[in-house]
Write an enzyme that holds these catalytic residues in place. Structure first.
Site, short mmCIF file in Angstrom:
data_model
loop_
_atom_site.label_atom_id
_atom_site.label_comp_id
_atom_site.label_asym_id
_atom_site.label_seq_id
_atom_site.Cartn_x
_atom_site.Cartn_y
_atom_site.Cartn_z
N PRO A 131 0.77 -1.24 0.00
CG PRO A 131 0.02 -0.94 2.19
CD PRO A 131 0.74 -1.91 1.30
CB CYS A 132 3.08 2.79 -2.48
SG CYS A 132 2.17 2.47 -4.00
#
EC number: 2.1.1.63
Length: 165
Positions: A131-132
């Protein structure tokens, strides 16, 4: 090693999911600068595709429906040791929470590597699962996202995360 792909239609647009026999290689929104260039290297999902491709598609559909907060499919993202360390740390950011680049650098015990952390974050090819999008500026404002700032905002809103526009 053969790469298989499938496409998931979401309220944020089409998402391509690519996997090989080891794990998920790429998850990318098909609009924007990170679209997967489907070519002869990729085989459309069929009965020979690894099971984790179907699992990833199902888990992502559940995420977009609001019923999944974490993922448990094998990953096969290639990068440097540093990038891998950053990507692993991204998976530790809880659903609905955000951190900034400085915090991420501290979390990998390299507080001076803020810029390098940002570069590694931007090189992540497995959107959502790694989850950047949960990394925002120290002022709580959204920073760049390969899938586009609108999609980043939608993902964070889906998760109930707090940020500034």
């Amino acid at each position: 090693m053969k790469n298989y792909y499938d496409i998931l239609s979401t309220n944020c647009g089409d998402v391509a999911i690519v996997a090989n026999e080891v794990g998920i290689v790429e998850v990318a929104f098909q609009q924007g600068k990170v679209a997967v260039g489907i070519n002869n290297e990729y085989q459309l999902f069929d009965e020979n595709a690894p099971l984790h491709l179907a699992q990833a598609k199902q888990q992502l559909a559940e995420y977009f429906a609001g019923s999944r907060k974490y993922f448990d499919v094998p990953l096969a993202q290639n990068g440097t040791v540093f990038q891998s360390k950053v990507w692993q740390e991204l998976t530790n950011i809880p659903f609905g929470k955000t951190i900034n680049y400085g915090q991420l650098a501290k979390n990998i015990n390299n507080p001076k590597a803020v810029r390098a952390v940002g570069t590694a974050n931007g090189a992540n090819k497995i959107a959502i699962i790694v989850p950047c999008h949960r990394v925002i500026g120290s002022d709580k404002k959204l920073t760049g996202y390969a899938g586009g700032m609108g999609i980043k905002a939608k993902l964070l809103m889906l998760e109930g995360a707090h940020f500034k526009v």
